[in-house]
Design a protein around this motif. Structure first.
Motif, short mmCIF file in Angstrom:
data_model
loop_
_atom_site.label_atom_id
_atom_site.label_comp_id
_atom_site.label_asym_id
_atom_site.label_seq_id
_atom_site.Cartn_x
_atom_site.Cartn_y
_atom_site.Cartn_z
N ALA A 56 2.46 4.19 -9.56
CA ALA A 56 2.45 3.20 -8.48
C ALA A 56 1.41 2.12 -8.74
N ARG A 57 0.23 2.53 -9.19
CA ARG A 57 -0.80 1.54 -9.51
C ARG A 57 -0.33 0.64 -10.65
N GLY A 102 -10.67 5.79 -9.10
CA GLY A 102 -10.60 4.45 -8.52
C GLY A 102 -9.67 4.29 -7.35
N TYR A 103 -9.14 5.41 -6.81
CA TYR A 103 -8.24 5.31 -5.66
C TYR A 103 -9.04 5.35 -4.36
N THR A 104 -8.48 4.75 -3.32
CA THR A 104 -9.04 4.88 -1.99
C THR A 104 -8.59 6.22 -1.41
N VAL A 105 -9.52 7.00 -0.88
CA VAL A 105 -9.21 8.29 -0.29
C VAL A 105 -9.49 8.23 1.20
N VAL A 144 -3.46 4.64 -1.93
CA VAL A 144 -4.35 5.43 -1.08
C VAL A 144 -3.95 6.89 -1.26
N VAL A 145 -4.94 7.76 -1.40
CA VAL A 145 -4.69 9.19 -1.57
C VAL A 145 -5.22 9.94 -0.35
N THR A 146 -4.44 10.92 0.12
CA THR A 146 -4.94 11.84 1.15
C THR A 146 -5.00 13.23 0.54
N GLU A 147 -6.00 14.00 0.90
CA GLU A 147 -6.19 15.33 0.31
C GLU A 147 -6.91 16.25 1.30
N THR A 160 0.85 -1.20 0.00
CA THR A 160 0.00 0.00 0.00
C THR A 160 0.88 1.24 0.00
N LEU A 161 0.73 2.04 -1.04
CA LEU A 161 1.48 3.29 -1.18
C LEU A 161 0.53 4.45 -0.98
#
Length: 420
Positions: free
Chosen positions: A229-230, A253-256, A237-240, A212-213
């Protein structure tokens, strides 16, 4: 050239630097085309240019173009870890430029080098992170009394310049080279995406597939990193903090997740925000054993390094080149890459030359435009003229032998009429 006119590690490295610069030049056809024209027309004759940039082979090729155009160039490094000592030596010994850059210099030397390149009273500035402009304004604005304007090539630098402009302290026209379509799409997205992963792989030799990146920040750089990375099999996983960018990540399609939740599931963390304290003490406390921390933003403030120091009971430097291991009281180990500085330049070689060809072609043409148009420009942050971006894209397509359609006269009329 006397000793006082440069400060590099070893001039004996120049032959290796020349080979590196010439290798990069092969992948920079747009810049080579501009170089040929500049050598004929000399649009920068008599101008002094002070630059604060990463001292890499790609940067060397930009500076060679400016030199062909008649400019006198002085260069200081914008990041101590990214300096290629052989390239710095080649710029001095082979290409006759004044360079103040050695890999691994301390903060005092870094600041002194910035002051040195400003001491020539430059006509034009090439900045990376707004450090050159900041130094000038904090040490004496008279250093810029001859300055016509300059270029800024990073998101962080443009943010700083816009704030300076809003507060009425920016007295120069500074062009946001970072904000062009070619820079954002190719340099930020494709360049940062590939080179960041390159740096992490070199420093850690980690397998990304199945891990998990976490990408902190989903701007152009973050998008490129997430895509690559995908593609390598990582769960991303994305944080914003921006709802629109977060929604974009979800739609792709990313997990946030908030960083507080991502900290518990991530294996590799990369900050790409341009802001500070993105990964803080409360996040560090929840990381898995073996978690890898890297930064692809401009400055080394995105990861709270002081908090990491406080949590560690032992620090093992250089467990691998450009990787330090922090051991926590409960035995967990956290790996910090490139001291929290730019990982793609600290642990790798930065963007591929083919990507920098576009960014630096825009930079070269913008410098020419500034030299020609400076008397008509007002202080503040300016956009690169659209025709420059279009010209660079056309030069790249020509080099790739790609042909596109042209509008017919009827189509141009249709697009320019409101009642067609």
């Amino acid at each position: 050239m006397t000793l006082s006119q440069y400060d590099v590690a070893d001039l004996g490295l120049a032959p290796a630097g020349v080979r590196r610069v010439e290798w990069a030049e092969r992948a920079m056809p747009a810049l080579s085309s501009i170089n040929e024209r500049f050598a004929r027309s000399r649009p920068l004759d008599g101008l002094r240019i002070s630059a604060c940039m990463h001292v890499t082979a790609e940067t060397a090729n930009l500076l060679r173009v400016l030199r062909s155009g008649g400019a006198e160039v002085m260069l200081a490094a914008s990041n101590p870890l990214s300096t290629q000592d052989d390239t710095a030596a080649a710029l001095v010994a082979e290409y006759g430029m004044r360079v103040y850059a050695r890999s691994g210099i301390d903060a005092a030397t870094y600041d002194r080098n910035l002051a040195t390149v400003l001491s020539q009273r430059p006509h034009l500035l090439l900045d990376d992170g707004c450090d050159l402009v900041n130094t000038a304004y904090h040490t004496g604005a008279e250093l810029l009394e001859h300055t016509m304007g300059g270029c800024e090539q990073t998101t962080t630098g443009v943010i700083r310049l816009r704030q300076m402009s809003a507060e009425g302290v920016l007295q120069l026209p500074m062009v946001a080279v970072n904000d062009t379509a070619t820079k954002r799409m190719f340099d930020n997205r494709y360049g940062t995406g590939q080179s960041t992963i390159d740096g992490i792989m070199r420093a850690t030799n980690a397998l990304l597939s199945g891990r998990t990146l976490v990408v902190a920040g989903f701007g152009y750089c973050g998008r490129g990193l997430a895509e690559r990375a995908r593609g390598m099999g990582a769960r991303v996983v994305v944080t914003e903090v921006d709802p629109v960018k977060a929604l974009d990540a979800v739609m792709q399609g990313y997990t946030v997740l908030p960083m507080a939740e991502a900290a518990r599931v991530g294996d590799v963390f990369v900050t790409v925000t341009g802001n500070r304290d993105v990964i803080r003490a409360e996040h560090l406390a929840d990381l898995k054993d073996g978690a890898v921390l890297a930064n692809a933003g401009h400055f080394d403030v995105e990861i709270d390094l002081a908090a990491l120091d406080d949590l560690a009971v032992e620090i093992r430097p250089d467990v691998r080149p450009q990787a330090d291991e922090y051991v926590l009281a409960d035995g967990r180990r956290i790996v910090l890459v490139s001291e929290g500085r730019l990982v793609n330049l600290g642990a790798a070689e930065g963007h591929p030359a083919a990507v920098m060809d576009m960014s630096f072609a825009v930079q070269a043409l913008t410098v020419e435009w500034l030299a020609q148009q400076h008397e008509q420009l007002s202080p503040g942050v300016l956009d690169v003229p659209t025709e420059i971006d279009t010209e660079v894209a056309s030069l790249e397509l020509a080099a790739l032998q790609v042909h596109i359609d042209e509008l017919t006269a009827e189509q141009r009329d249709y697009l320019s009429s409101w009642d067609a």
